[in-house]
Design an enzyme around this catalytic site. Sequence first.
Site, PDB file in Angstrom:
ATOM      1  N   TYR A 217       0.655  -1.273   0.189  1.00 58.86           N
ATOM      2  CA  TYR A 217       0.681   0.136  -0.072  1.00 58.86           C
ATOM      3  C   TYR A 217       1.276   0.988  -0.067  1.00 58.86           C
ATOM      4  O   TYR A 217       1.028   2.221   0.771  1.00 58.86           O
ATOM      5  CB  TYR A 217      -0.534   0.397   0.993  1.00 58.86           C
ATOM      6  CG  TYR A 217      -2.143  -1.113   1.786  1.00 58.86           C
ATOM      7  CD1 TYR A 217      -2.960  -1.207   1.111  1.00 58.86           C
ATOM      8  CD2 TYR A 217      -1.258  -2.618   2.650  1.00 58.86           C
ATOM      9  CE1 TYR A 217      -3.829  -1.656   0.355  1.00 58.86           C
ATOM     10  CE2 TYR A 217      -1.947  -3.081   2.268  1.00 58.86           C
ATOM     11  CZ  TYR A 217      -3.599  -3.056   1.885  1.00 58.86           C
ATOM     12  OH  TYR A 217      -4.462  -4.167   2.230  1.00 58.86           O
TER      13      TYR A 217
ATOM     14  N   ASP B 174       0.331   0.282   4.994  1.00 61.31           N
ATOM     15  CA  ASP B 174       0.232   1.124   5.464  1.00 61.31           C
ATOM     16  C   ASP B 174      -1.186   0.835   4.482  1.00 61.31           C
ATOM     17  O   ASP B 174      -1.088   2.052   3.877  1.00 61.31           O
ATOM     18  CB  ASP B 174       0.846   2.299   4.765  1.00 61.31           C
ATOM     19  CG  ASP B 174       0.098   3.618   5.184  1.00 61.31           C
ATOM     20  OD1 ASP B 174      -0.452   3.983   6.145  1.00 61.31           O
ATOM     21  OD2 ASP B 174       0.559   4.800   5.287  1.00 61.31           O
TER      22      ASP B 174
ATOM     23  N   CYS C  78      -4.580   4.005   9.810  1.00 58.45           N
ATOM     24  CA  CYS C  78      -5.232   5.295  10.327  1.00 58.45           C
ATOM     25  C   CYS C  78      -7.019   4.967  10.971  1.00 58.45           C
ATOM     26  O   CYS C  78      -7.727   5.710  11.232  1.00 58.45           O
ATOM     27  CB  CYS C  78      -5.237   6.002   9.007  1.00 58.45           C
ATOM     28  SG  CYS C  78      -5.837   4.972   7.691  1.00 58.45           S
TER      29      CYS C  78
END
Length: 445
Positions: A304, A371, A398
Amino acid sequence: MRELELTAEKMVAEGRALARPDGFVIFIEGALPGERVRARITQRKKSFAFAQALEVLEPSPDRQAAPCPVFGECGGCAFQHMAYPAQLRAKHGILLEALYGLPGVPGIVAEPLGMVEPFHFRNKMGFAFGMTEGRIVLGLHRRGNWRSVVTAGACLLQSPESREILARVRTFVQEHDLPVYDEKRRAGLLRHLVVREGKLTGERMVHLHAAERHLAFEQLPAVVGDLATTVLASFHTRVPEAAPPGSTVVLSGPGLIHERLNGFLFEIGPATFFQTNTLQGERLFGLVRDWAASGRPERAVDLYAGTGPIAIHLGAVSQQVLGIESHAPSVDAARRNVELNSLANVRMVCAKAERVGETLREERADLVVVDPPRPGLNPKALAALLAAAPPHVIYVSCNPATLARDLAGMVEAGYGIEQVQPLDMFPHTFHIEAVVRLERKIKGG
Ligand SMILES: C[S@@+](CC[C@H](N)C(=O)[O-])C[C@H]1O[C@@H](n2cnc3c(N)ncnc32)[C@H](O)[C@@H]1O
Protein backbone atom coordinates in the site's frame (compact mmCIF):
# COMPACT_ATOMS: atom_id res chain seq x y z
CA MET A 1 -37.15 14.11 20.61
CA ARG A 2 -36.59 13.55 24.32
CA GLU A 3 -34.24 15.76 26.41
CA LEU A 4 -32.32 14.45 29.42
CA GLU A 5 -29.29 15.13 31.64
CA LEU A 6 -26.25 12.95 31.00
CA THR A 7 -22.75 12.54 32.42
CA ALA A 8 -20.10 11.80 29.79
CA GLU A 9 -17.59 9.10 30.80
CA LYS A 10 -15.02 9.15 28.01
CA MET A 11 -14.44 9.92 24.33
CA VAL A 12 -15.16 7.13 21.89
CA ALA A 13 -14.82 6.83 18.10
CA GLU A 14 -15.94 9.60 15.72
CA GLY A 15 -15.44 12.35 18.33
CA ARG A 16 -18.47 11.42 20.47
CA ALA A 17 -18.58 11.03 24.24
CA LEU A 18 -20.09 7.99 25.92
CA ALA A 19 -22.72 8.07 28.66
CA ARG A 20 -24.39 5.04 30.26
CA PRO A 21 -27.50 6.10 32.22
CA ASP A 22 -28.80 2.92 33.87
CA GLY A 23 -26.47 0.89 31.64
CA PHE A 24 -28.03 2.14 28.38
CA VAL A 25 -25.35 3.39 25.96
CA ILE A 26 -25.70 6.93 24.57
CA PHE A 27 -23.18 8.55 22.21
CA ILE A 28 -23.22 12.32 22.78
CA GLU A 29 -22.02 14.92 20.32
CA GLY A 30 -20.57 18.07 21.90
CA ALA A 31 -19.71 16.72 25.37
CA LEU A 32 -16.29 16.16 26.95
CA PRO A 33 -15.31 13.41 29.41
CA GLY A 34 -16.57 14.13 32.93
CA GLU A 35 -19.09 16.74 31.83
CA ARG A 36 -22.72 16.86 32.87
CA VAL A 37 -24.82 18.06 29.92
CA ARG A 38 -28.43 18.59 28.95
CA ALA A 39 -28.84 16.65 25.73
CA ARG A 40 -31.46 15.79 23.16
CA ILE A 41 -31.77 12.26 21.80
CA THR A 42 -31.37 12.52 18.01
CA GLN A 43 -31.61 8.85 17.09
CA ARG A 44 -32.69 5.86 19.15
CA LYS A 45 -31.84 2.24 18.39
CA LYS A 46 -32.68 -0.89 20.37
CA SER A 47 -29.48 -1.08 22.42
CA PHE A 48 -28.02 2.45 22.07
CA ALA A 49 -28.87 6.03 21.09
CA PHE A 50 -27.24 9.18 19.71
CA ALA A 51 -27.67 12.54 21.43
CA GLN A 52 -26.69 16.16 20.90
CA ALA A 53 -25.47 18.20 23.88
CA LEU A 54 -27.63 21.34 24.17
CA GLU A 55 -26.16 22.87 27.32
CA VAL A 56 -23.09 22.13 29.43
CA LEU A 57 -24.23 22.03 33.06
CA GLU A 58 -20.89 21.08 34.62
CA PRO A 59 -17.97 21.84 32.26
CA SER A 60 -14.73 19.87 32.14
CA PRO A 61 -11.51 21.72 33.08
CA ASP A 62 -10.34 20.69 29.57
CA ARG A 63 -13.11 22.67 27.88
CA GLN A 64 -11.90 25.83 26.13
CA ALA A 65 -13.34 28.46 23.86
CA ALA A 66 -12.64 27.18 20.34
CA PRO A 67 -9.93 29.41 18.81
CA CYS A 68 -11.69 29.30 15.43
CA PRO A 69 -14.79 31.50 15.08
CA VAL A 70 -16.60 29.01 12.78
CA PHE A 71 -15.94 25.92 14.92
CA GLY A 72 -19.16 23.90 15.14
CA GLU A 73 -20.56 25.38 11.93
CA CYS A 74 -17.70 24.11 9.74
CA GLY A 75 -17.35 20.36 9.20
CA GLY A 76 -13.53 20.40 9.44
CA CYS A 77 -12.67 20.21 13.15
CA ALA A 78 -14.34 18.14 15.88
CA PHE A 79 -12.22 18.94 18.96
CA GLN A 80 -11.29 22.63 19.08
CA HIS A 81 -13.37 23.03 22.25
CA MET A 82 -10.97 20.59 23.98
CA ALA A 83 -7.48 21.64 25.18
CA TYR A 84 -4.83 19.99 23.00
CA PRO A 85 -3.28 17.79 25.76
CA ALA A 86 -6.80 16.46 26.48
CA GLN A 87 -7.29 15.68 22.77
CA LEU A 88 -4.13 13.58 22.87
CA ARG A 89 -5.29 11.81 26.05
CA ALA A 90 -8.65 11.08 24.41
CA LYS A 91 -6.99 9.63 21.29
CA HIS A 92 -4.67 7.52 23.46
CA GLY A 93 -7.69 6.19 25.36
CA ILE A 94 -9.59 5.32 22.17
CA LEU A 95 -6.58 3.45 20.78
CA LEU A 96 -6.02 1.57 24.07
CA GLU A 97 -9.65 0.54 24.15
CA ALA A 98 -9.56 -0.70 20.53
CA LEU A 99 -6.41 -2.76 21.22
CA TYR A 100 -7.62 -4.01 24.61
CA GLY A 101 -7.02 -7.73 25.06
CA LEU A 102 -4.07 -7.97 22.66
CA PRO A 103 -0.89 -9.29 24.34
CA GLY A 104 1.22 -6.56 25.93
CA VAL A 105 -1.54 -3.89 25.80
CA PRO A 106 -1.61 -1.37 27.49
CA GLY A 107 2.10 -1.49 28.49
CA ILE A 108 3.42 -1.40 24.92
CA VAL A 109 1.26 1.52 23.76
CA ALA A 110 3.28 4.76 24.03
CA GLU A 111 1.82 8.23 24.57
CA PRO A 112 0.79 9.86 21.27
CA LEU A 113 3.36 12.10 19.58
CA GLY A 114 1.47 15.39 19.36
CA MET A 115 2.36 18.64 17.63
CA VAL A 116 4.20 21.44 19.42
CA GLU A 117 2.13 23.98 17.44
CA PRO A 118 -1.14 22.26 16.45
CA PHE A 119 -2.29 25.00 14.05
CA HIS A 120 -1.37 26.12 10.51
CA PHE A 121 -0.08 22.61 9.79
CA ARG A 122 -2.08 21.54 6.73
CA ASN A 123 -0.16 21.51 3.45
CA LYS A 124 -3.39 21.06 1.47
CA MET A 125 -6.70 22.84 1.89
CA GLY A 126 -9.74 22.61 -0.38
CA PHE A 127 -12.23 25.50 -0.31
CA ALA A 128 -15.69 25.59 -1.89
CA PHE A 129 -17.36 28.56 -3.56
CA GLY A 130 -20.88 29.29 -2.32
CA MET A 131 -23.44 32.09 -2.02
CA THR A 132 -24.59 33.66 1.25
CA GLU A 133 -27.08 36.54 1.25
CA GLY A 134 -26.30 37.29 -2.39
CA ARG A 135 -22.52 37.43 -1.88
CA ILE A 136 -19.85 34.94 -2.93
CA VAL A 137 -18.20 33.07 -0.06
CA LEU A 138 -15.10 30.96 -0.42
CA GLY A 139 -14.80 28.56 2.47
CA LEU A 140 -15.45 25.15 3.96
CA HIS A 141 -18.47 22.87 3.81
CA ARG A 142 -20.98 23.30 6.60
CA ARG A 143 -21.19 20.46 9.12
CA GLY A 144 -23.88 18.04 7.96
CA ASN A 145 -24.66 20.00 4.75
CA TRP A 146 -21.95 19.90 2.11
CA ARG A 147 -23.98 22.11 -0.24
CA SER A 148 -23.69 25.03 2.17
CA VAL A 149 -20.39 26.91 2.66
CA VAL A 150 -19.08 28.73 5.75
CA THR A 151 -16.38 31.36 5.33
CA ALA A 152 -12.85 30.06 5.95
CA GLY A 153 -10.91 33.33 6.15
CA ALA A 154 -10.09 32.68 9.79
CA CYS A 155 -9.48 28.91 9.52
CA LEU A 156 -6.44 28.20 11.69
CA LEU A 157 -5.38 24.97 10.00
CA GLN A 158 -4.12 26.86 6.93
CA SER A 159 -1.05 29.06 6.62
CA PRO A 160 -1.26 32.89 6.63
CA GLU A 161 -0.33 32.77 2.91
CA SER A 162 -3.23 30.44 2.12
CA ARG A 163 -5.51 32.83 3.98
CA GLU A 164 -4.23 35.73 1.86
CA ILE A 165 -4.73 33.71 -1.36
CA LEU A 166 -8.30 33.01 -0.30
CA ALA A 167 -9.01 36.69 0.32
CA ARG A 168 -7.48 37.76 -3.00
CA VAL A 169 -9.33 35.11 -5.06
CA ARG A 170 -12.64 36.00 -3.39
CA THR A 171 -12.15 39.69 -4.19
CA PHE A 172 -11.09 38.80 -7.76
CA VAL A 173 -14.19 36.69 -8.51
CA GLN A 174 -16.44 39.30 -6.90
CA GLU A 175 -14.90 42.09 -8.99
CA HIS A 176 -15.40 40.04 -12.17
CA ASP A 177 -18.90 39.08 -11.11
CA LEU A 178 -18.19 35.41 -11.84
CA PRO A 179 -21.12 33.12 -10.93
CA VAL A 180 -20.85 30.21 -8.50
CA TYR A 181 -21.69 26.78 -9.97
CA ASP A 182 -25.01 25.43 -8.76
CA GLU A 183 -24.92 21.62 -8.57
CA LYS A 184 -28.71 21.29 -8.57
CA ARG A 185 -29.38 23.52 -11.59
CA ARG A 186 -26.12 22.50 -13.28
CA ALA A 187 -25.46 26.17 -14.07
CA GLY A 188 -22.78 28.71 -13.14
CA LEU A 189 -18.99 28.60 -13.11
CA LEU A 190 -16.93 28.57 -9.90
CA ARG A 191 -16.64 25.27 -7.99
CA HIS A 192 -13.68 25.08 -5.62
CA LEU A 193 -10.13 26.19 -4.96
CA VAL A 194 -7.30 23.98 -3.72
CA VAL A 195 -4.16 25.43 -2.14
CA ARG A 196 -1.20 23.06 -1.70
CA GLU A 197 2.10 24.01 -0.07
CA GLY A 198 5.55 22.61 0.29
CA LYS A 199 5.97 23.62 3.92
CA LEU A 200 9.70 22.93 3.76
CA THR A 201 10.36 24.06 0.17
CA GLY A 202 8.24 27.23 0.13
CA GLU A 203 6.57 26.18 -3.15
CA ARG A 204 2.82 26.78 -3.41
CA MET A 205 0.11 25.62 -5.85
CA VAL A 206 -3.21 27.36 -6.45
CA HIS A 207 -5.67 25.16 -8.31
CA LEU A 208 -9.05 26.48 -9.37
CA HIS A 209 -11.87 24.09 -10.35
CA ALA A 210 -14.63 25.57 -12.51
CA ALA A 211 -17.45 24.18 -14.64
CA GLU A 212 -15.89 25.67 -17.78
CA ARG A 213 -13.15 27.94 -19.02
CA HIS A 214 -13.46 31.75 -18.70
CA LEU A 215 -11.16 34.46 -20.01
CA ALA A 216 -10.84 36.05 -16.55
CA PHE A 217 -8.98 32.98 -15.25
CA GLU A 218 -5.93 34.00 -17.30
CA GLN A 219 -5.47 36.84 -14.79
CA LEU A 220 -5.28 34.51 -11.76
CA PRO A 221 -1.46 34.14 -11.86
CA ALA A 222 -1.14 37.94 -11.57
CA VAL A 223 -3.59 37.96 -8.64
CA VAL A 224 -1.72 35.36 -6.54
CA GLY A 225 1.64 35.47 -8.35
CA ASP A 226 3.86 36.49 -5.43
CA LEU A 227 2.33 33.76 -3.24
CA ALA A 228 2.08 30.85 -5.68
CA THR A 229 4.86 29.14 -7.63
CA THR A 230 2.28 27.54 -9.92
CA VAL A 231 -1.38 28.20 -10.82
CA LEU A 232 -3.66 25.64 -12.47
CA ALA A 233 -7.29 25.45 -13.48
CA SER A 234 -9.50 22.40 -14.15
CA PHE A 235 -12.78 22.55 -16.02
CA HIS A 236 -15.31 19.86 -15.11
CA THR A 237 -18.58 19.29 -13.27
CA ARG A 238 -17.53 16.14 -11.44
CA VAL A 239 -18.38 15.62 -7.78
CA PRO A 240 -16.34 15.86 -5.60
CA GLU A 241 -13.07 17.53 -6.57
CA ALA A 242 -11.04 15.01 -8.61
CA ALA A 243 -10.52 16.51 -12.07
CA PRO A 244 -10.82 14.00 -14.93
CA PRO A 245 -7.74 13.49 -17.14
CA GLY A 246 -7.35 16.19 -19.79
CA SER A 247 -9.42 18.77 -17.89
CA THR A 248 -6.50 20.65 -16.31
CA VAL A 249 -4.48 23.55 -17.75
CA VAL A 250 -1.37 25.11 -16.23
CA LEU A 251 -1.79 28.91 -16.07
CA SER A 252 1.67 29.62 -14.66
CA GLY A 253 4.73 27.80 -13.32
CA PRO A 254 5.60 24.11 -13.65
CA GLY A 255 2.17 22.67 -12.75
CA LEU A 256 3.52 20.89 -9.67
CA ILE A 257 5.28 21.60 -6.40
CA HIS A 258 7.79 19.76 -4.22
CA GLU A 259 7.88 18.91 -0.54
CA ARG A 260 10.75 17.65 1.56
CA LEU A 261 10.46 14.89 4.16
CA ASN A 262 13.54 14.03 6.24
CA GLY A 263 15.76 15.28 3.42
CA PHE A 264 13.94 13.37 0.63
CA LEU A 265 12.24 15.34 -2.12
CA PHE A 266 8.68 14.56 -3.30
CA GLU A 267 6.84 15.80 -6.36
CA ILE A 268 3.22 16.83 -5.76
CA GLY A 269 0.99 17.21 -8.80
CA PRO A 270 -2.59 18.52 -8.72
CA ALA A 271 -3.99 14.97 -8.25
CA THR A 272 -1.20 13.45 -6.16
CA PHE A 273 -2.00 12.05 -2.71
CA PHE A 274 0.42 13.35 -0.09
CA GLN A 275 0.31 13.34 3.73
CA THR A 276 -1.37 16.64 4.61
CA ASN A 277 0.73 17.24 7.74
CA THR A 278 4.36 17.67 6.69
CA LEU A 279 5.93 17.92 10.16
CA GLN A 280 4.10 14.89 11.55
CA GLY A 281 4.71 13.08 8.25
CA GLU A 282 8.44 13.49 8.87
CA ARG A 283 8.02 11.97 12.34
CA LEU A 284 5.86 9.11 11.04
CA PHE A 285 8.15 8.10 8.19
CA GLY A 286 11.25 8.78 10.32
CA LEU A 287 9.90 6.37 12.94
CA VAL A 288 9.24 3.67 10.31
CA ARG A 289 12.78 4.16 8.95
CA ASP A 290 14.34 3.95 12.45
CA TRP A 291 12.34 0.87 13.48
CA ALA A 292 13.18 -0.75 10.14
CA ALA A 293 16.89 0.05 10.62
CA SER A 294 16.94 -1.70 13.99
CA GLY A 295 16.09 -5.01 12.23
CA ARG A 296 18.88 -4.46 9.61
CA PRO A 297 16.69 -5.50 6.66
CA GLU A 298 18.22 -6.69 3.42
CA ARG A 299 14.95 -6.90 1.52
CA ALA A 300 11.99 -4.74 2.49
CA VAL A 301 8.50 -4.46 1.02
CA ASP A 302 6.21 -1.42 1.30
CA LEU A 303 2.66 -2.68 0.76
CA TYR A 304 0.00 0.00 0.00
CA ALA A 305 2.89 2.26 -0.97
CA GLY A 306 1.01 5.27 -2.41
CA THR A 307 3.47 7.73 -3.93
CA GLY A 308 6.35 6.01 -2.14
CA PRO A 309 7.29 7.93 1.04
CA ILE A 310 7.76 4.74 3.08
CA ALA A 311 9.58 2.85 0.31
CA ILE A 312 11.90 5.84 -0.12
CA HIS A 313 12.64 6.08 3.61
CA LEU A 314 13.26 2.31 3.66
CA GLY A 315 15.66 2.80 0.74
CA ALA A 316 18.01 4.55 3.17
CA VAL A 317 18.24 1.56 5.53
CA SER A 318 17.58 -1.54 3.42
CA GLN A 319 19.58 -2.99 0.55
CA GLN A 320 16.52 -3.65 -1.67
CA VAL A 321 13.00 -2.22 -1.43
CA LEU A 322 9.88 -3.17 -3.36
CA GLY A 323 6.87 -0.82 -3.19
CA ILE A 324 3.45 -2.25 -4.11
CA GLU A 325 0.50 0.01 -4.90
CA SER A 326 -2.73 -0.57 -6.88
CA HIS A 327 -3.41 3.01 -8.09
CA ALA A 328 -1.45 3.40 -11.35
CA PRO A 329 -1.02 7.23 -11.23
CA SER A 330 0.39 6.90 -7.68
CA VAL A 331 2.84 4.25 -8.90
CA ASP A 332 4.00 6.64 -11.66
CA ALA A 333 4.40 9.43 -9.09
CA ALA A 334 6.28 7.06 -6.75
CA ARG A 335 8.67 6.11 -9.57
CA ARG A 336 9.37 9.80 -10.22
CA ASN A 337 9.98 10.34 -6.50
CA VAL A 338 12.40 7.40 -6.41
CA GLU A 339 14.25 8.92 -9.38
CA LEU A 340 14.23 12.38 -7.83
CA ASN A 341 16.06 10.95 -4.82
CA SER A 342 18.47 8.82 -6.93
CA LEU A 343 17.56 5.60 -5.13
CA ALA A 344 18.68 2.74 -7.37
CA ASN A 345 17.62 0.15 -4.76
CA VAL A 346 13.89 1.03 -4.71
CA ARG A 347 11.45 -0.53 -7.24
CA MET A 348 7.72 0.10 -7.56
CA VAL A 349 5.09 -2.26 -8.98
CA CYS A 350 1.42 -1.70 -9.67
CA ALA A 351 -0.59 -4.53 -8.07
CA LYS A 352 -3.45 -5.18 -5.70
CA ALA A 353 -2.36 -6.16 -2.20
CA GLU A 354 -4.75 -9.13 -2.23
CA ARG A 355 -3.01 -10.58 -5.27
CA VAL A 356 0.62 -10.33 -4.14
CA GLY A 357 0.96 -13.73 -2.47
CA GLU A 358 3.46 -15.04 -5.01
CA THR A 359 5.40 -11.77 -5.24
CA LEU A 360 5.73 -11.64 -1.46
CA ARG A 361 6.92 -15.25 -1.25
CA GLU A 362 9.42 -14.75 -4.09
CA GLU A 363 10.68 -11.50 -2.58
CA ARG A 364 11.62 -13.30 0.68
CA ALA A 365 11.48 -9.94 2.46
CA ASP A 366 12.80 -9.72 5.99
CA LEU A 367 10.59 -6.68 6.59
CA VAL A 368 7.11 -5.85 5.26
CA VAL A 369 5.61 -2.44 6.04
CA VAL A 370 1.85 -2.12 5.48
CA ASP A 371 -0.06 1.17 5.38
CA PRO A 372 -3.59 0.23 4.29
CA PRO A 373 -6.58 2.59 3.94
CA ARG A 374 -9.24 2.75 6.68
CA PRO A 375 -10.77 -0.72 6.01
CA GLY A 376 -7.40 -2.22 7.00
CA LEU A 377 -5.83 -5.29 5.41
CA ASN A 378 -7.94 -7.14 2.90
CA PRO A 379 -8.29 -10.76 4.23
CA LYS A 380 -6.46 -12.08 1.16
CA ALA A 381 -3.66 -9.52 1.69
CA LEU A 382 -3.38 -10.59 5.34
CA ALA A 383 -3.29 -14.27 4.28
CA ALA A 384 -0.56 -13.46 1.71
CA LEU A 385 1.45 -11.61 4.35
CA LEU A 386 1.14 -14.46 6.84
CA ALA A 387 2.07 -17.03 4.19
CA ALA A 388 5.19 -15.03 3.30
CA ALA A 389 5.99 -14.92 7.04
CA PRO A 390 8.51 -12.04 7.12
CA PRO A 391 10.40 -11.91 10.45
CA HIS A 392 9.54 -8.20 10.90
CA VAL A 393 6.33 -6.32 10.11
CA ILE A 394 5.55 -2.64 10.66
CA TYR A 395 1.86 -1.76 10.47
CA VAL A 396 0.93 1.92 9.88
CA SER A 397 -2.76 2.41 10.65
CA CYS A 398 -5.27 5.24 10.41
CA ASN A 399 -8.11 3.21 11.96
CA PRO A 400 -7.78 1.63 15.43
CA ALA A 401 -10.74 -0.74 14.86
CA THR A 402 -9.35 -2.42 11.74
CA LEU A 403 -5.85 -2.30 13.23
CA ALA A 404 -7.08 -4.30 16.26
CA ARG A 405 -8.76 -6.88 14.00
CA ASP A 406 -5.64 -7.35 11.84
CA LEU A 407 -3.26 -7.47 14.82
CA ALA A 408 -5.41 -10.20 16.39
CA GLY A 409 -4.98 -12.26 13.19
CA MET A 410 -1.24 -11.69 13.19
CA VAL A 411 -0.87 -12.60 16.86
CA GLU A 412 -2.80 -15.81 16.23
CA ALA A 413 -0.40 -16.61 13.39
CA GLY A 414 2.63 -16.28 15.67
CA TYR A 415 3.60 -12.59 15.66
CA GLY A 416 4.37 -10.66 18.82
CA ILE A 417 3.44 -6.98 19.13
CA GLU A 418 6.61 -5.20 20.26
CA GLN A 419 5.79 -1.48 20.15
CA VAL A 420 2.80 0.75 19.41
CA GLN A 421 3.40 4.46 18.77
CA PRO A 422 0.36 6.68 18.15
CA LEU A 423 0.88 9.96 16.29
CA ASP A 424 -1.43 12.92 15.94
CA MET A 425 -1.49 13.63 12.21
CA PHE A 426 -4.76 15.59 12.38
CA PRO A 427 -5.06 17.79 15.50
CA HIS A 428 -8.65 18.90 16.32
CA THR A 429 -10.16 15.93 14.47
CA PHE A 430 -10.93 12.46 15.86
CA HIS A 431 -8.42 10.75 13.54
CA ILE A 432 -5.71 8.61 15.15
CA GLU A 433 -2.62 7.25 13.40
CA ALA A 434 -0.63 4.44 14.99
CA VAL A 435 2.57 2.64 14.03
CA VAL A 436 3.02 -0.92 15.29
CA ARG A 437 6.17 -3.04 15.24
CA LEU A 438 5.70 -6.81 15.15
CA GLU A 439 8.17 -9.69 15.25
CA ARG A 440 7.54 -13.24 14.17
CA LYS A 441 7.94 -15.52 17.18
CA ILE A 442 7.19 -18.86 15.52
CA LYS A 443 9.55 -19.68 12.65
CA GLY A 444 7.86 -20.78 9.44
CA GLY A 445 6.88 -19.66 5.97
C1 LIG B 1 -3.14 5.09 3.66
S1 LIG B 1 -2.59 5.23 1.97
C2 LIG B 1 -0.86 5.04 2.24
C3 LIG B 1 -0.02 5.67 1.20
C4 LIG B 1 1.44 5.93 1.55
N1 LIG B 1 2.02 4.96 2.43
C5 LIG B 1 1.58 7.35 2.09
O1 LIG B 1 1.75 7.51 3.30
O2 LIG B 1 1.55 8.29 1.31
C6 LIG B 1 -3.13 3.69 1.34
C7 LIG B 1 -2.72 3.40 -0.09
O3 LIG B 1 -3.20 2.09 -0.43
C8 LIG B 1 -3.59 2.07 -1.78
N2 LIG B 1 -4.49 0.93 -1.94
C9 LIG B 1 -5.81 0.85 -1.65
N3 LIG B 1 -6.27 -0.38 -1.89
C10 LIG B 1 -5.22 -1.12 -2.33
C11 LIG B 1 -5.05 -2.47 -2.72
N4 LIG B 1 -6.08 -3.30 -2.70
N5 LIG B 1 -3.84 -2.89 -3.08
C12 LIG B 1 -2.78 -2.04 -3.08
N6 LIG B 1 -2.86 -0.75 -2.73
C13 LIG B 1 -4.07 -0.28 -2.35
C14 LIG B 1 -4.23 3.44 -1.99
O4 LIG B 1 -4.23 3.77 -3.37
C15 LIG B 1 -3.31 4.33 -1.15
O5 LIG B 1 -2.26 4.83 -1.94
